[in-house]
Design a protein around this motif. Structure first.
Motif, PDB file in Angstrom:
ATOM      1  N   ASN A  73       0.828  -1.216   0.000  1.00 51.87           N
ATOM      2  CA  ASN A  73       0.000   0.000   0.000  1.00 51.87           C
ATOM      3  C   ASN A  73       0.855   1.255   0.000  1.00 51.87           C
ATOM      4  O   ASN A  73       0.499   2.258  -0.633  1.00 51.87           O
ATOM      5  CB  ASN A  73      -0.972  -0.010   1.177  1.00 51.87           C
ATOM      6  CG  ASN A  73      -2.110  -0.979   0.973  1.00 51.87           C
ATOM      7  OD1 ASN A  73      -2.321  -1.499  -0.120  1.00 51.87           O
ATOM      8  ND2 ASN A  73      -2.849  -1.251   2.033  1.00 51.87           N
ATOM      9  N   TRP A  74       1.993   1.223   0.710  1.00 52.02           N
ATOM     10  CA  TRP A  74       2.899   2.367   0.671  1.00 52.02           C
ATOM     11  C   TRP A  74       3.392   2.612  -0.753  1.00 52.02           C
ATOM     12  O   TRP A  74       3.461   3.751  -1.210  1.00 52.02           O
ATOM     13  CB  TRP A  74       4.097   2.180   1.604  1.00 52.02           C
ATOM     14  CG  TRP A  74       3.860   2.692   2.996  1.00 52.02           C
ATOM     15  CD1 TRP A  74       3.805   1.953   4.132  1.00 52.02           C
ATOM     16  CD2 TRP A  74       3.651   4.059   3.395  1.00 52.02           C
ATOM     17  NE1 TRP A  74       3.571   2.779   5.217  1.00 52.02           N
ATOM     18  CE2 TRP A  74       3.477   4.078   4.787  1.00 52.02           C
ATOM     19  CE3 TRP A  74       3.591   5.270   2.700  1.00 52.02           C
ATOM     20  CZ2 TRP A  74       3.249   5.245   5.514  1.00 52.02           C
ATOM     21  CZ3 TRP A  74       3.367   6.442   3.422  1.00 52.02           C
ATOM     22  CH2 TRP A  74       3.193   6.428   4.803  1.00 52.02           C
ATOM     23  N   LEU A  75       3.726   1.532  -1.462  1.00 53.93           N
ATOM     24  CA  LEU A  75       4.196   1.697  -2.844  1.00 53.93           C
ATOM     25  C   LEU A  75       3.106   2.299  -3.725  1.00 53.93           C
ATOM     26  O   LEU A  75       3.388   3.160  -4.567  1.00 53.93           O
ATOM     27  CB  LEU A  75       4.696   0.374  -3.403  1.00 53.93           C
ATOM     28  CG  LEU A  75       6.015  -0.118  -2.789  1.00 53.93           C
ATOM     29  CD1 LEU A  75       6.337  -1.531  -3.272  1.00 53.93           C
ATOM     30  CD2 LEU A  75       7.157   0.840  -3.096  1.00 53.93           C
ATOM     31  N   ALA A  76       1.863   1.893  -3.519  1.00 50.15           N
ATOM     32  CA  ALA A  76       0.747   2.477  -4.274  1.00 50.15           C
ATOM     33  C   ALA A  76       0.581   3.961  -3.919  1.00 50.15           C
ATOM     34  O   ALA A  76       0.351   4.798  -4.805  1.00 50.15           O
ATOM     35  CB  ALA A  76      -0.544   1.709  -4.002  1.00 50.15           C
ATOM     36  N   ILE A  77       0.707   4.282  -2.642  1.00 48.07           N
ATOM     37  CA  ILE A  77       0.613   5.680  -2.191  1.00 48.07           C
ATOM     38  C   ILE A  77       1.739   6.504  -2.820  1.00 48.07           C
ATOM     39  O   ILE A  77       1.521   7.640  -3.260  1.00 48.07           O
ATOM     40  CB  ILE A  77       0.673   5.755  -0.648  1.00 48.07           C
ATOM     41  CG1 ILE A  77      -0.620   5.175  -0.047  1.00 48.07           C
ATOM     42  CG2 ILE A  77       0.914   7.180  -0.164  1.00 48.07           C
ATOM     43  CD1 ILE A  77      -0.515   4.880   1.451  1.00 48.07           C
ATOM     44  N   ILE A  78       2.932   5.928  -2.883  1.00 51.80           N
ATOM     45  CA  ILE A  78       4.086   6.634  -3.453  1.00 51.80           C
ATOM     46  C   ILE A  78       3.878   6.897  -4.944  1.00 51.80           C
ATOM     47  O   ILE A  78       4.133   8.012  -5.423  1.00 51.80           O
ATOM     48  CB  ILE A  78       5.377   5.844  -3.174  1.00 51.80           C
ATOM     49  CG1 ILE A  78       5.689   5.898  -1.676  1.00 51.80           C
ATOM     50  CG2 ILE A  78       6.538   6.356  -4.017  1.00 51.80           C
ATOM     51  CD1 ILE A  78       6.678   4.847  -1.195  1.00 51.80           C
ATOM     52  N   VAL A  79       3.401   5.905  -5.677  1.00 48.57           N
ATOM     53  CA  VAL A  79       3.145   6.100  -7.118  1.00 48.57           C
ATOM     54  C   VAL A  79       2.074   7.172  -7.317  1.00 48.57           C
ATOM     55  O   VAL A  79       2.253   8.105  -8.118  1.00 48.57           O
ATOM     56  CB  VAL A  79       2.755   4.768  -7.799  1.00 48.57           C
ATOM     57  CG1 VAL A  79       2.232   5.017  -9.212  1.00 48.57           C
ATOM     58  CG2 VAL A  79       3.934   3.810  -7.817  1.00 48.57           C
ATOM     59  N   ASP A 107       8.248  16.517  -3.009  1.00 49.79           N
ATOM     60  CA  ASP A 107       9.227  15.649  -3.670  1.00 49.79           C
ATOM     61  C   ASP A 107      10.090  14.916  -2.650  1.00 49.79           C
ATOM     62  O   ASP A 107      10.338  13.719  -2.785  1.00 49.79           O
ATOM     63  CB  ASP A 107      10.081  16.451  -4.657  1.00 49.79           C
ATOM     64  CG  ASP A 107      10.683  17.729  -4.079  1.00 49.79           C
ATOM     65  OD1 ASP A 107      10.159  18.267  -3.087  1.00 49.79           O
ATOM     66  OD2 ASP A 107      11.680  18.211  -4.638  1.00 49.79           O
ATOM     67  N   GLU A 108      10.527  15.607  -1.605  1.00 54.44           N
ATOM     68  CA  GLU A 108      11.290  14.945  -0.540  1.00 54.44           C
ATOM     69  C   GLU A 108      10.432  13.920   0.197  1.00 54.44           C
ATOM     70  O   GLU A 108      10.914  12.840   0.536  1.00 54.44           O
ATOM     71  CB  GLU A 108      11.823  15.966   0.481  1.00 54.44           C
ATOM     72  CG  GLU A 108      13.077  16.681   0.062  1.00 54.44           C
ATOM     73  CD  GLU A 108      12.814  17.967  -0.707  1.00 54.44           C
ATOM     74  OE1 GLU A 108      13.790  18.603  -1.126  1.00 54.44           O
ATOM     75  OE2 GLU A 108      11.643  18.325  -0.914  1.00 54.44           O
ATOM     76  N   ILE A 109       9.186  14.262   0.441  1.00 53.11           N
ATOM     77  CA  ILE A 109       8.298  13.357   1.173  1.00 53.11           C
ATOM     78  C   ILE A 109       8.109  12.057   0.401  1.00 53.11           C
ATOM     79  O   ILE A 109       8.316  10.963   0.946  1.00 53.11           O
ATOM     80  CB  ILE A 109       6.948  14.045   1.472  1.00 53.11           C
ATOM     81  CG1 ILE A 109       7.157  15.190   2.473  1.00 53.11           C
ATOM     82  CG2 ILE A 109       5.919  13.037   1.984  1.00 53.11           C
ATOM     83  CD1 ILE A 109       5.971  16.117   2.649  1.00 53.11           C
ATOM     84  N   ILE A 110       7.747  12.148  -0.853  1.00 50.68           N
ATOM     85  CA  ILE A 110       7.513  10.949  -1.668  1.00 50.68           C
ATOM     86  C   ILE A 110       8.800  10.132  -1.800  1.00 50.68           C
ATOM     87  O   ILE A 110       8.799   8.907  -1.639  1.00 50.68           O
ATOM     88  CB  ILE A 110       6.955  11.333  -3.057  1.00 50.68           C
ATOM     89  CG1 ILE A 110       5.541  11.908  -2.914  1.00 50.68           C
ATOM     90  CG2 ILE A 110       6.974  10.156  -4.014  1.00 50.68           C
ATOM     91  CD1 ILE A 110       4.515  10.959  -2.311  1.00 50.68           C
ATOM     92  N   ALA A 111       9.906  10.791  -2.079  1.00 45.81           N
ATOM     93  CA  ALA A 111      11.176  10.079  -2.264  1.00 45.81           C
ATOM     94  C   ALA A 111      11.631   9.405  -0.975  1.00 45.81           C
ATOM     95  O   ALA A 111      12.107   8.261  -0.995  1.00 45.81           O
ATOM     96  CB  ALA A 111      12.246  11.037  -2.781  1.00 45.81           C
TER      97      ALA A 111
END
Length: 180
Positions: A73-79, A107-111
């Motif tokens: 789910n984190w990966l989906a949130i990141i995408v 950008d920092e948050i997502i990365a």
């Protein structure tokens, strides 16, 4: 002299950079997102403040709702966050007349969420090391990060160079795990 010709041939004055503040951030959802829910308004090192917000939110959300905030789910949130970030950072940069304004920290948050989802489970000490390494690459911008930063503009450019910094961070951790 025709006023239409003279006014159209004269160069338009350069627009002045707008100051980011709470009122600006709350004026549009894109600003709220791009400025990291206020973390980007830090007067000192907003990128670091945004990365700290990413770390804190990741730890709190993952601990509070582990069945919801799984790695998948984190990966989906990141995408989804990356795509939304392109829009939010483009709109906010345009409104500030500063395409890669320091107050934009989405950008920092997502990365950094990407870094955390791929290095955890990990101790607080390891997460802190990831924080330091990520901030190093984000601030120093070694090649090709600086090249991407110059080449890609708008929301995509804002978001992409931090993804490359996350990749470098993950590469350091991959080497560390293999050779440590």
């Amino acid at each position: 002299m025709n006023p239409d010709i003279s006014s159209s041939s004269a160069a338009a004055p350069a627009s002045k950079k707008r100051r980011a503040n709470a009122q600006f951030m709350l004026a549009h959802p894109a600003h709220w997102i791009a400025q990291g829910f206020g973390s980007g308004l830090s007067p000192i090192m907003p990128g670091t403040a945004g990365t700290l917000f990413a770390w804190l939110s990741y730890v709190v959300l993952s601990a509070r709702w582990p069945h919801v905030f799984t790695a998948a789910n984190w990966l989906a949130i990141i995408v989804a966050g990356f795509v939304i970030g392109i829009w939010a950072c483009h709109r906010t940069g345009h409104a500030l007349n500063s395409p890669d304004d320091g107050s934009m920290v989405w950008d920092e948050i997502i990365a950094f969420w990407l870094v955390l989802v791929l290095v955890t489970p990990a101790s607080t000490k390891v997460q802190f090391a990831a924080f330091v390494v990520f901030r190093f690459f984000d601030m120093v911008k070694p090649p090709p990060i600086a090249w991407f930063d110059r080449r890609f503009k708008g929301g995509f450019g804002v978001m992409w160079d931090d993804i490359v910094a996350a990749f470098y961070t993950l590469l350091v951790f991959a080497f560390w795990r293999v050779y440590a």
